[in-house]
Design a protein around this motif. Structure first.
Motif, PDB file in Angstrom:
ATOM      1  N   THR A  48       1.603  -6.196   9.199  1.00 45.54           N
ATOM      2  CA  THR A  48       2.273  -5.676   8.070  1.00 45.54           C
ATOM      3  C   THR A  48       3.474  -5.037   8.317  1.00 45.54           C
ATOM      4  O   THR A  48       3.484  -4.092   9.367  1.00 45.54           O
ATOM      5  CB  THR A  48       1.253  -4.784   7.160  1.00 45.54           C
ATOM      6  N   ALA A  49       4.670  -5.431   7.868  1.00 48.93           N
ATOM      7  CA  ALA A  49       5.951  -5.055   8.251  1.00 48.93           C
ATOM      8  C   ALA A  49       6.428  -4.202   7.028  1.00 48.93           C
ATOM      9  O   ALA A  49       6.002  -4.730   5.865  1.00 48.93           O
ATOM     10  CB  ALA A  49       6.963  -5.969   8.462  1.00 48.93           C
ATOM     11  N   VAL A  50       6.833  -2.914   7.343  1.00 46.97           N
ATOM     12  CA  VAL A  50       7.372  -2.016   6.218  1.00 46.97           C
ATOM     13  C   VAL A  50       9.120  -1.584   6.529  1.00 46.97           C
ATOM     14  O   VAL A  50       9.126  -0.962   7.489  1.00 46.97           O
ATOM     15  CB  VAL A  50       6.644  -0.722   6.053  1.00 46.97           C
ATOM     16  N   ILE A  51       9.892  -2.230   5.819  1.00 51.87           N
ATOM     17  CA  ILE A  51      11.284  -2.126   6.067  1.00 51.87           C
ATOM     18  C   ILE A  51      11.569  -0.970   5.031  1.00 51.87           C
ATOM     19  O   ILE A  51      11.581  -0.704   3.685  1.00 51.87           O
ATOM     20  CB  ILE A  51      12.024  -3.308   5.762  1.00 51.87           C
ATOM     21  N   ARG A  52      12.078   0.218   5.496  1.00 56.30           N
ATOM     22  CA  ARG A  52      12.137   1.379   4.858  1.00 56.30           C
ATOM     23  C   ARG A  52      13.575   1.487   4.353  1.00 56.30           C
ATOM     24  O   ARG A  52      14.642   0.841   4.949  1.00 56.30           O
ATOM     25  CB  ARG A  52      12.256   2.671   5.891  1.00 56.30           C
ATOM     26  N   CYS A  53      13.574   1.922   3.102  1.00 57.47           N
ATOM     27  CA  CYS A  53      14.858   2.366   2.321  1.00 57.47           C
ATOM     28  C   CYS A  53      14.761   3.504   1.648  1.00 57.47           C
ATOM     29  O   CYS A  53      13.575   3.596   0.747  1.00 57.47           O
ATOM     30  CB  CYS A  53      15.411   1.027   1.682  1.00 57.47           C
ATOM     31  N   ARG A  97       7.342  -3.920   1.515  1.00 57.18           N
ATOM     32  CA  ARG A  97       6.183  -4.433   2.398  1.00 57.18           C
ATOM     33  C   ARG A  97       6.037  -5.649   2.507  1.00 57.18           C
ATOM     34  O   ARG A  97       5.760  -6.203   1.319  1.00 57.18           O
ATOM     35  CB  ARG A  97       4.984  -3.208   2.196  1.00 57.18           C
ATOM     36  N   ILE A  98       5.825  -6.388   3.537  1.00 53.18           N
ATOM     37  CA  ILE A  98       5.447  -7.684   3.871  1.00 53.18           C
ATOM     38  C   ILE A  98       4.092  -7.830   4.769  1.00 53.18           C
ATOM     39  O   ILE A  98       4.322  -7.454   5.794  1.00 53.18           O
ATOM     40  CB  ILE A  98       6.625  -8.502   4.486  1.00 53.18           C
ATOM     41  N   GLN A  99       3.117  -8.092   4.149  1.00 59.81           N
ATOM     42  CA  GLN A  99       1.698  -8.065   4.671  1.00 59.81           C
ATOM     43  C   GLN A  99       1.901  -9.751   5.234  1.00 59.81           C
ATOM     44  O   GLN A  99       2.152 -10.747   4.819  1.00 59.81           O
ATOM     45  CB  GLN A  99       0.743  -8.066   3.753  1.00 59.81           C
ATOM     46  N   LYS A 100       0.901  -9.734   6.328  1.00 61.43           N
ATOM     47  CA  LYS A 100       0.632 -10.867   7.196  1.00 61.43           C
ATOM     48  C   LYS A 100       2.005 -11.564   7.357  1.00 61.43           C
ATOM     49  O   LYS A 100       2.292 -12.943   7.084  1.00 61.43           O
ATOM     50  CB  LYS A 100      -0.287 -12.015   6.369  1.00 61.43           C
ATOM     51  N   VAL A 101       2.685 -10.986   8.233  1.00 66.96           N
ATOM     52  CA  VAL A 101       4.095 -11.485   8.586  1.00 66.96           C
ATOM     53  C   VAL A 101       4.172 -12.762   9.547  1.00 66.96           C
ATOM     54  O   VAL A 101       2.985 -12.885  10.326  1.00 66.96           O
ATOM     55  CB  VAL A 101       4.805 -10.438   9.552  1.00 66.96           C
TER      56      VAL A 101
END
Length: 313
Positions: A48-53, A97-101
């Protein structure tokens, strides 16, 4: 991932600033943080990717885009991908948040924040000669540039030297008007706010008109002045108040011989006053629109001629 397309957001895409985020397998991912410098991150396929803003409370419009496609606009999800959602811990976080990249998630991601002026000076009234400071504060990324200009009613504009604060030392009456504050970061749509500045100044008489009037007719004397606040007028005859008339025009009905002569117009406001002499005269006495000036000048020239002839003899 697939993203729903809505043409009404094309301007939003064009107007928001872009910070790139790369998410390939085994390659760095850039995290977008409005408060801190951005960093690249790396994610494994399937994680899972979390790109912070992070945004501040002055931001009114924010969105997430992947390349040219909108993923979220505010809290509204435009993407059809069920793996994608927002992480909003408090009002200041707006992370993606993007799960299962997977490999096809690779690409640029944009946390878009619109340029916004959140504080500007209120309209003000000052006296001529005062020092004036106008302020204009804006938020946006990249950091917006603030410019000022004075808008002319004729449509002309005058650019001014100033950024967040515009200082005007010893303001003059010709510097009154509507000031435009403009915030622009060359990416987002520029934002503009306006401040009206009123400059008070004492009266200046710009026209004093005499009247050539026969006996028995209506005589009209006129006195025009510019002033802020507007001038009030008083009329005098031989230094004595002739009439309580607050207007710039003095009308004398059924003129008699006794009415002919010099009248004084006094234009005043709370900042000062100015006086001008005007004349009511009978036809044929030689006075022109400038009062006794031509008569006085003619008499002076005549006296000079007599003196010249006298001394020559």
């Amino acid at each position: 991932m697939q993203v729903g397309h809505k043409s009404s957001w094309r301007q939003l895409q064009a107007s928001f600033f872009r910070l790139l985020c790369l998410i390939p397998t085994g390659f760095p991912v850039r995290s977008v943080d409005m408060q801190r410098a951005t960093d690249n991150i790396t994610i494994r396929q399937g994680d899972t990717a979390v790109i912070r803003c992070y945004v501040d409370d002055k931001v009114s419009k924010v969105a997430w885009l992947n390349r040219s496609n909108i993923i979220f606009a505010g809290q509204d999800k435009w993407s059809l991908d069920p793996r994608v959602d927002l992480v909003t811990k408090g009002q200041l976080e707006y992370s993606l948040r993007i799960q299962k990249v997977d490999v096809y998630d690779e690409g640029s991601y944009t946390c878009s924040i619109q340029t916004n002026i959140y504080k500007v000076s209120e309209d003000i009234i000052v006296n001529e000669g005062s020092n004036v400071t106008l302020s204009c504060l804006a938020t946006g990324r990249p950091e917006p540039t603030i410019t000022w200009r004075l808008l002319d009613p004729s449509g002309k504009t005058e650019p001014l030297d100033g950024e967040e604060y515009l200082d005007i030392l010893g303001i003059m009456r010709n510097q009154a008007g509507r000031y435009e504050c403009r915030a622009n970061n060359d990416v987002a749509t520029p934002d503009s706010k306006y401040v009206t500045v009123v400059v008070n100044y004492p009266p200046t008489i710009i026209k004093a008109s005499n009247s050539e009037t026969p006996v028995g007719r209506l005589g009209t004397l006129q006195c025009e002045a510019v002033a802020v606040p507007s001038a009030e007028f008083e009329w005098y005859r031989d230094e004595k108040r002739y009439i309580l008339d607050k207007t710039s025009i003095l009308m004398i009905a059924n003129v008699t011989e006794e009415d002919y002569g010099n009248y004084t117009c006094v234009a005043s406001n709370r900042l000062g006053e100015q006086r001008a002499n005007v004349f009511l005269y009978r036809p044929g006495t030689g006075r022109d629109i400038n009062g006794s000036a031509c008569v006085s000048q003619s008499l002076w020239l005549l006296l000079v001629c007599f003196a010249f002839v006298f001394f020559k003899c």
